[in-house]
Design an enzyme around this catalytic site. Structure first.
Site, PDB file in Angstrom:
ATOM      1  N   MET A  30       0.842  -1.203   0.000  1.00 23.94           N
ATOM      2  CA  MET A  30       0.000   0.000   0.000  1.00 23.94           C
ATOM      3  C   MET A  30       0.879   1.256   0.000  1.00 23.94           C
ATOM      4  O   MET A  30       0.402   2.353   0.307  1.00 23.94           O
ATOM      5  CB  MET A  30      -0.941  -0.006   1.206  1.00 23.94           C
ATOM      6  CG  MET A  30      -1.909  -1.186   1.168  1.00 23.94           C
ATOM      7  SD  MET A  30      -3.433  -0.878   2.038  1.00 23.94           S
ATOM      8  CE  MET A  30      -2.847  -0.644   3.703  1.00 23.94           C
ATOM      9  N   TYR A  32       4.079   3.984   0.852  1.00 28.82           N
ATOM     10  CA  TYR A  32       4.775   4.597   1.990  1.00 28.82           C
ATOM     11  C   TYR A  32       5.822   3.587   2.480  1.00 28.82           C
ATOM     12  O   TYR A  32       5.823   3.144   3.619  1.00 28.82           O
ATOM     13  CB  TYR A  32       3.814   5.021   3.106  1.00 28.82           C
ATOM     14  CG  TYR A  32       4.346   6.243   3.810  1.00 28.82           C
ATOM     15  CD1 TYR A  32       4.259   7.494   3.204  1.00 28.82           C
ATOM     16  CD2 TYR A  32       5.001   6.157   5.033  1.00 28.82           C
ATOM     17  CE1 TYR A  32       4.801   8.623   3.803  1.00 28.82           C
ATOM     18  CE2 TYR A  32       5.546   7.267   5.638  1.00 28.82           C
ATOM     19  CZ  TYR A  32       5.433   8.491   5.026  1.00 28.82           C
ATOM     20  OH  TYR A  32       5.968   9.607   5.622  1.00 28.82           O
ATOM     21  N   LEU A  33       6.677   3.247   1.534  1.00 28.53           N
ATOM     22  CA  LEU A  33       7.569   2.090   1.700  1.00 28.53           C
ATOM     23  C   LEU A  33       8.627   2.288   2.785  1.00 28.53           C
ATOM     24  O   LEU A  33       9.059   3.411   3.049  1.00 28.53           O
ATOM     25  CB  LEU A  33       8.249   1.783   0.365  1.00 28.53           C
ATOM     26  CG  LEU A  33       7.298   1.517  -0.809  1.00 28.53           C
ATOM     27  CD1 LEU A  33       8.093   1.238  -2.081  1.00 28.53           C
ATOM     28  CD2 LEU A  33       6.343   0.368  -0.514  1.00 28.53           C
ATOM     29  N   HIS A  34       9.007   1.192   3.389  1.00 25.34           N
ATOM     30  CA  HIS A  34      10.063   1.186   4.412  1.00 25.34           C
ATOM     31  C   HIS A  34      10.929  -0.050   4.196  1.00 25.34           C
ATOM     32  O   HIS A  34      10.680  -0.841   3.259  1.00 25.34           O
ATOM     33  CB  HIS A  34       9.453   1.218   5.820  1.00 25.34           C
ATOM     34  CG  HIS A  34       8.383   0.191   6.043  1.00 25.34           C
ATOM     35  ND1 HIS A  34       8.652  -1.156   6.075  1.00 25.34           N
ATOM     36  CD2 HIS A  34       7.041   0.312   6.217  1.00 25.34           C
ATOM     37  CE1 HIS A  34       7.532  -1.815   6.287  1.00 25.34           C
ATOM     38  NE2 HIS A  34       6.528  -0.960   6.367  1.00 25.34           N
ATOM     39  N   HIS A  37       9.244  -3.446   3.456  1.00 24.28           N
ATOM     40  CA  HIS A  37       8.817  -3.656   2.067  1.00 24.28           C
ATOM     41  C   HIS A  37      10.023  -4.002   1.183  1.00 24.28           C
ATOM     42  O   HIS A  37       9.968  -4.887   0.334  1.00 24.28           O
ATOM     43  CB  HIS A  37       8.170  -2.389   1.505  1.00 24.28           C
ATOM     44  CG  HIS A  37       6.897  -1.985   2.178  1.00 24.28           C
ATOM     45  ND1 HIS A  37       6.759  -0.809   2.884  1.00 24.28           N
ATOM     46  CD2 HIS A  37       5.689  -2.593   2.242  1.00 24.28           C
ATOM     47  CE1 HIS A  37       5.526  -0.716   3.338  1.00 24.28           C
ATOM     48  NE2 HIS A  37       4.847  -1.779   2.978  1.00 24.28           N
ATOM     49  N   GLN A  64     -10.304  -2.855   1.802  1.00 24.85           N
ATOM     50  CA  GLN A  64      -9.844  -3.548   3.016  1.00 24.85           C
ATOM     51  C   GLN A  64      -9.886  -2.667   4.258  1.00 24.85           C
ATOM     52  O   GLN A  64      -9.473  -3.082   5.331  1.00 24.85           O
ATOM     53  CB  GLN A  64      -8.450  -4.156   2.814  1.00 24.85           C
ATOM     54  CG  GLN A  64      -7.323  -3.158   2.698  1.00 24.85           C
ATOM     55  CD  GLN A  64      -6.031  -3.839   2.287  1.00 24.85           C
ATOM     56  OE1 GLN A  64      -5.884  -4.276   1.165  1.00 24.85           O
ATOM     57  NE2 GLN A  64      -5.081  -3.947   3.205  1.00 24.85           N
TER      58      GLN A  64
HETATM   59  P1  AMP Z   1       1.443  -2.907   3.501  1.00 22.69           P
HETATM   60  O1  AMP Z   1       2.006  -1.870   2.588  1.00 22.69           O
HETATM   61  O2  AMP Z   1       1.471  -2.520   4.941  1.00 22.69           O
HETATM   62  O3  AMP Z   1       0.113  -3.431   3.027  1.00 22.69           O
HETATM   63  O4  AMP Z   1       2.433  -4.144   3.419  1.00 22.69           O
HETATM   64  C1  AMP Z   1       2.782  -4.720   2.199  1.00 22.69           C
HETATM   65  C2  AMP Z   1       3.558  -5.990   2.453  1.00 22.69           C
HETATM   66  O5  AMP Z   1       4.726  -5.699   3.228  1.00 22.69           O
HETATM   67  C3  AMP Z   1       2.748  -7.019   3.252  1.00 22.69           C
HETATM   68  O6  AMP Z   1       3.002  -8.316   2.753  1.00 22.69           O
HETATM   69  C4  AMP Z   1       3.293  -6.853   4.640  1.00 22.69           C
HETATM   70  O7  AMP Z   1       3.181  -8.010   5.441  1.00 22.69           O
HETATM   71  C5  AMP Z   1       4.745  -6.535   4.361  1.00 22.69           C
HETATM   72  N1  AMP Z   1       5.363  -5.833   5.493  1.00 22.69           N
HETATM   73  C6  AMP Z   1       4.866  -4.757   6.148  1.00 22.69           C
HETATM   74  N2  AMP Z   1       5.675  -4.422   7.173  1.00 22.69           N
HETATM   75  C7  AMP Z   1       6.695  -5.312   7.169  1.00 22.69           C
HETATM   76  C8  AMP Z   1       7.853  -5.505   7.985  1.00 22.69           C
HETATM   77  N3  AMP Z   1       8.111  -4.726   9.024  1.00 22.69           N
HETATM   78  N4  AMP Z   1       8.686  -6.519   7.687  1.00 22.69           N
HETATM   79  C9  AMP Z   1       8.415  -7.341   6.634  1.00 22.69           C
HETATM   80  N5  AMP Z   1       7.350  -7.207   5.823  1.00 22.69           N
HETATM   81  C10 AMP Z   1       6.507  -6.208   6.082  1.00 22.69           C
END
Ligand code: AMP
Length: 300
Positions: A30, A32-34, A37, A64
């Protein structure tokens, strides 16, 4: 790096790769990558090799989010995300708009819309996993997993990946996707990558952005609770789940602005609650830090 915002263009690109025999690895996000991701991007690269194509999708998926959740204020910064993707060696960023993914939203309110408590439904066909999505996040956020499985199924159809990488951070989500893939025969291998954490143990999350001032310090309580459960099991080998839940609740309550939403102890495959917590049991919890709801999980 190619940036694709149209569904038709993504489909065309995916089909071209398929015909050329190029492996596609997908990392749905979604934005706002870190670093969490980006670790999934590395994992996808490893899976498809240097000649494969790594696709990152960036889409804040409205289906969602519950009606009272943070969809409109969810952090977004596409320019920054694109820079990070370029640096991480991503080949394609798929960044569709809301109307591109849900072109029929806004049609006359129907049954689904009333259920959603929203003025209009986003679409009229959903993918629903009915078993693993009843507990924990599914119980706390009733339409959440329906939105996740629907958008991930759409992404699989659009991107045609051989492999897709999900984070253990959202453990229940990952196992539900695995189940959906098995039940609906998607030809996609699901990889679950480990959780990336900050120095104090806080799991990286786009929502950590909401944690200002002392709230950021208090957020470490989720990791403290996991550590406490681990220490208990290490010392006593086995411990009643009900008692450990009480201990976790007490620990969380030590911080002034926190509230435990749930904590569960379960066997991971398939997720099944346990009465006794031992080594190998899985723990998942959701905690409000101020108004921000954070989740975490780990093997004990
Ligand atoms: P999101 O952008 O929060 O929907 O996350 C996208 C993907 O990144 C999902 O598969 C999450 O489980 C994964 N993700 C989010 N935070 C972390 C993290 N701290 N470490 C590893 N994977 C992550």
């Amino acid at each position: 790096m190619r940036i694709v915002s149209r569904v038709a263009a993504m489909q065309k690109l995916a089909l071209r790769c398929k015909r050329a025999g190029t492996r596609i690895g997908l990392v749905p996000t979604m934005g706002y990558l870190h670093a969490g991701h980006l670790s999934l991007v590395q994992r996808a690269r490893r899976a498809v090799g240097k000649n494969g194509v790594v696709v990152v999708s960036i889409f804040v998926n409205p289906t969602q989010f519950g009606p009272k959740e943070d969809f409109s204020r969810y952090p977004r910064d596409l320019k920054r995300d694109l820079k990070l993707c370029r640096g991480a060696g991503v080949d394609v960023v798929f960044t569709p708009g809301d109307k591109e993914m849900y072109p029929r939203q806004g049609e006359a309110a129907d049954e689904a819309a009333r259920e959603d408590a929203r003025p209009t439904a986003k679409c009229s066909t959903y993918v629903v996993e009915e078993r693993l999505s009843q507990t924990m996040e599914g119980a706390a956020r009733p339409t959440h997993f329906r939105g996740v499985t629907t958008v991930v199924a759409k992404l699989f159809n659009l991107v045609q990946p051989e492999v897709a990488v999900f984070g253990q951070k959202d453990f229940q989500q990952a196992v539900i996707i695995q189940r959906m893939v098995a039940d609906l025969n998607f030809p996609v291998k699901i990889i679950i990558a480990p959780t990336v954490r900050e120095a104090d143990g806080l799991a990286m999350s786009s929502r950590n952005q909401y944690l200002v001032g002392d709230l950021r310090r208090q957020a470490a309580v989720l990791w403290c609770a996991i550590q406490m459960a681990r220490a208990t099991v290490k010392k006593l080998r086995t411990f009643p789940a009900v008692k450990l839940k009480v201990a976790v609740k007490k620990l969380v309550a030590c911080e002034p602005d926190t509230r435990l939403d749930y904590v569960e102890f379960f066997e991971p495959e398939p997720p099944t609650p346990v009465a006794e917590v031992t080594r190998g049991t899985h723990m998942a919890l959701a905690v409000y830090i101020g108004k921000t709801r954070l989740i975490d999980n780990a093997r004990i």
